[in-house]
Design a protein around this motif. Structure first.
Motif, PDB file in Angstrom:
ATOM      1  N   PRO A  80       0.801  -1.229   0.000  1.00  0.00           N
ATOM      2  CA  PRO A  80       0.000   0.000   0.000  1.00  0.00           C
ATOM      3  C   PRO A  80       0.831   1.275   0.000  1.00  0.00           C
ATOM      4  N   GLU A  81       2.133   1.160   0.290  1.00  0.00           N
ATOM      5  CA  GLU A  81       2.996   2.340   0.321  1.00  0.00           C
ATOM      6  C   GLU A  81       3.738   2.554  -0.998  1.00  0.00           C
ATOM      7  N   ARG A  82       3.488   1.706  -1.983  1.00  0.00           N
ATOM      8  CA  ARG A  82       4.204   1.790  -3.262  1.00  0.00           C
ATOM      9  C   ARG A  82       3.239   2.199  -4.363  1.00  0.00           C
ATOM     10  N   GLU A  83       3.752   2.945  -5.328  1.00  0.00           N
ATOM     11  CA  GLU A  83       2.958   3.335  -6.488  1.00  0.00           C
ATOM     12  C   GLU A  83       2.476   2.084  -7.219  1.00  0.00           C
ATOM     13  N   LEU A  84       1.184   2.030  -7.561  1.00  0.00           N
ATOM     14  CA  LEU A  84       0.613   0.839  -8.186  1.00  0.00           C
ATOM     15  C   LEU A  84       1.233   0.487  -9.529  1.00  0.00           C
ATOM     16  N   ARG A  85       1.765   1.455 -10.262  1.00  0.00           N
ATOM     17  CA  ARG A  85       2.322   1.138 -11.573  1.00  0.00           C
ATOM     18  C   ARG A  85       3.599   0.307 -11.484  1.00  0.00           C
ATOM     19  N   ARG A  86       4.362   0.422 -10.392  1.00  0.00           N
ATOM     20  CA  ARG A  86       5.590  -0.358 -10.199  1.00  0.00           C
ATOM     21  C   ARG A  86       5.387  -1.252  -8.989  1.00  0.00           C
ATOM     22  N   ILE A  87       5.124  -2.519  -9.257  1.00  0.00           N
ATOM     23  CA  ILE A  87       4.838  -3.454  -8.168  1.00  0.00           C
ATOM     24  C   ILE A  87       6.078  -4.273  -7.823  1.00  0.00           C
ATOM     25  N   GLU A  88       6.670  -4.924  -8.809  1.00  0.00           N
ATOM     26  CA  GLU A  88       7.919  -5.664  -8.658  1.00  0.00           C
ATOM     27  C   GLU A  88       7.921  -6.616  -7.458  1.00  0.00           C
ATOM     28  N   GLU A  89       6.950  -7.511  -7.414  1.00  0.00           N
ATOM     29  CA  GLU A  89       6.831  -8.498  -6.339  1.00  0.00           C
ATOM     30  C   GLU A  89       6.740  -9.899  -6.934  1.00  0.00           C
ATOM     31  N   VAL A  90       7.430 -10.847  -6.328  1.00  0.00           N
ATOM     32  CA  VAL A  90       7.322 -12.247  -6.731  1.00  0.00           C
ATOM     33  C   VAL A  90       5.975 -12.766  -6.245  1.00  0.00           C
ATOM     34  N   MET A  91       5.163 -13.267  -7.166  1.00  0.00           N
ATOM     35  CA  MET A  91       3.813 -13.723  -6.839  1.00  0.00           C
ATOM     36  C   MET A  91       3.685 -15.242  -6.885  1.00  0.00           C
ATOM     37  N   TRP A  92       4.638 -15.914  -7.530  1.00  0.00           N
ATOM     38  CA  TRP A  92       4.613 -17.375  -7.624  1.00  0.00           C
ATOM     39  C   TRP A  92       6.041 -17.868  -7.721  1.00  0.00           C
ATOM     40  N   ARG A  93       6.310 -18.973  -7.035  1.00  0.00           N
ATOM     41  CA  ARG A  93       7.603 -19.641  -7.144  1.00  0.00           C
ATOM     42  C   ARG A  93       7.364 -21.098  -7.480  1.00  0.00           C
ATOM     43  N   GLY A  94       8.208 -21.633  -8.342  1.00  0.00           N
ATOM     44  CA  GLY A  94       8.134 -23.043  -8.689  1.00  0.00           C
ATOM     45  C   GLY A  94       8.950 -23.877  -7.724  1.00  0.00           C
ATOM     46  N   LYS A  95       9.267 -25.077  -8.158  1.00  0.00           N
ATOM     47  CA  LYS A  95      10.011 -25.998  -7.302  1.00  0.00           C
ATOM     48  C   LYS A  95      11.478 -25.618  -7.180  1.00  0.00           C
ATOM     49  N   ALA A 101       7.350 -16.028 -10.976  1.00  0.00           N
ATOM     50  CA  ALA A 101       6.586 -15.021 -11.706  1.00  0.00           C
ATOM     51  C   ALA A 101       6.634 -13.735 -10.900  1.00  0.00           C
ATOM     52  N   THR A 102       7.114 -12.677 -11.531  1.00  0.00           N
ATOM     53  CA  THR A 102       7.214 -11.382 -10.872  1.00  0.00           C
ATOM     54  C   THR A 102       6.240 -10.428 -11.541  1.00  0.00           C
ATOM     55  N   LEU A 103       5.315  -9.888 -10.770  1.00  0.00           N
ATOM     56  CA  LEU A 103       4.401  -8.874 -11.282  1.00  0.00           C
ATOM     57  C   LEU A 103       5.171  -7.565 -11.287  1.00  0.00           C
ATOM     58  N   LEU A 104       5.515  -7.083 -12.489  1.00  0.00           N
ATOM     59  CA  LEU A 104       6.334  -5.887 -12.620  1.00  0.00           C
ATOM     60  C   LEU A 104       5.547  -4.616 -12.359  1.00  0.00           C
ATOM     61  N   GLY A 105       4.363  -4.524 -12.945  1.00  0.00           N
ATOM     62  CA  GLY A 105       3.586  -3.302 -12.790  1.00  0.00           C
ATOM     63  C   GLY A 105       2.236  -3.433 -13.440  1.00  0.00           C
ATOM     64  N   ALA A 106       1.499  -2.339 -13.431  1.00  0.00           N
ATOM     65  CA  ALA A 106       0.146  -2.341 -13.961  1.00  0.00           C
ATOM     66  C   ALA A 106      -0.204  -0.959 -14.480  1.00  0.00           C
ATOM     67  N   TRP A 116       3.996  -8.886 -16.265  1.00  0.00           N
ATOM     68  CA  TRP A 116       4.703  -9.914 -15.502  1.00  0.00           C
ATOM     69  C   TRP A 116       5.994 -10.303 -16.193  1.00  0.00           C
ATOM     70  N   LEU A 117       6.988 -10.707 -15.403  1.00  0.00           N
ATOM     71  CA  LEU A 117       8.200 -11.336 -15.905  1.00  0.00           C
ATOM     72  C   LEU A 117       8.236 -12.734 -15.316  1.00  0.00           C
ATOM     73  N   TRP A 118       8.189 -13.748 -16.184  1.00  0.00           N
ATOM     74  CA  TRP A 118       8.156 -15.150 -15.768  1.00  0.00           C
ATOM     75  C   TRP A 118       9.459 -15.837 -16.129  1.00  0.00           C
TER      76      TRP A 118
END
Length: 189
Positions: A80-95, A101-106, A116-118
């Motif tokens: 909530p403290e970061r601008e929504l256009r730049r998210i840059e968070e890992v949302m899924w990890r494989g084995k 999968a990193t959600l870069l922005g929106a 996303w960058l996968w």
């Protein structure tokens, strides 16, 4: 968007944001945990655990919670403290560490547009839940080759090529190659 986030490291920031944002958005909507459970089809027990930051949940289930709260997936998972256009968070990890999968922005669209960058290690597979009707994905492969599996067909997308498809269907990503697969994924509604 449906693989479970259980492969995340313990107590990931994303799950912390989900807990904080879910509690705030639920209260702003004037909903009890029970009412949100009924509206979303997610158990009350799961909602309690999510709000406490102690649960793992599929990306598709997060979509359902966002819809029940009349908000967006991005507002539910973002810092909530970061601008929504730049998210840059890992949302899924494989084995393996190479699969994530990193959600870069929106950017705003009718609802959301997500960038996303996968990356998938050799042999790794991600099985998605169908998105709501009207959602689409655009994928550009940077390295390797992406095998897209649909109910009735399989599509191979090589490096430096792209595909666009309706994501309101069953699909999966597969790296059948011998080296890491990296691709950019845009999701829009």
């Amino acid at each position: 968007m449906g693989t479970i986030m259980h492969n995340q490291p313990p107590r990931s920031d994303v799950l912390k944001y989900v807990g904080t944002n879910l509690r705030r958005l639920r209260k702003e909507a004037g909903l009890s945990q029970e009412a949100l459970a009924n509206a979303s089809g997610i158990s009350r027990r799961m909602i309690v655990s999510l709000e406490a930051g102690n649960a793992n949940i599929s990306l598709g289930s997060l979509d359902r919670l966002a819809e029940a709260l009349d908000t967006t997936f991005l507002k539910l998972v973002s810092n909530p403290e970061r601008e929504l256009r730049r998210i840059e968070e890992v949302m899924w990890r494989g084995k393996t560490d190479a699969s994530k999968a990193t959600l870069l922005g929106a950017a705003p669209a009718r609802h959301d547009t997500q960038l996303w960058l996968w990356s998938l290690a050799p042999g790794e597979r991600y099985v998605a839940e169908p998105d709501p009707e009207g959602w689409h994905e655009m994928i550009f492969v940077l390295e390797g080759a992406l095998t897209l599996e649909f109910d009735m067909e399989t599509q191979l997308v090589q490096a430096n090529d792209f595909t666009i498809y309706n994501s309101a269907q069953n699909y999966a990503y597969l790296n059948a190659g011998k080296k890491i697969l990296r691709f950019v994924r845009t999701v829009s509604s």
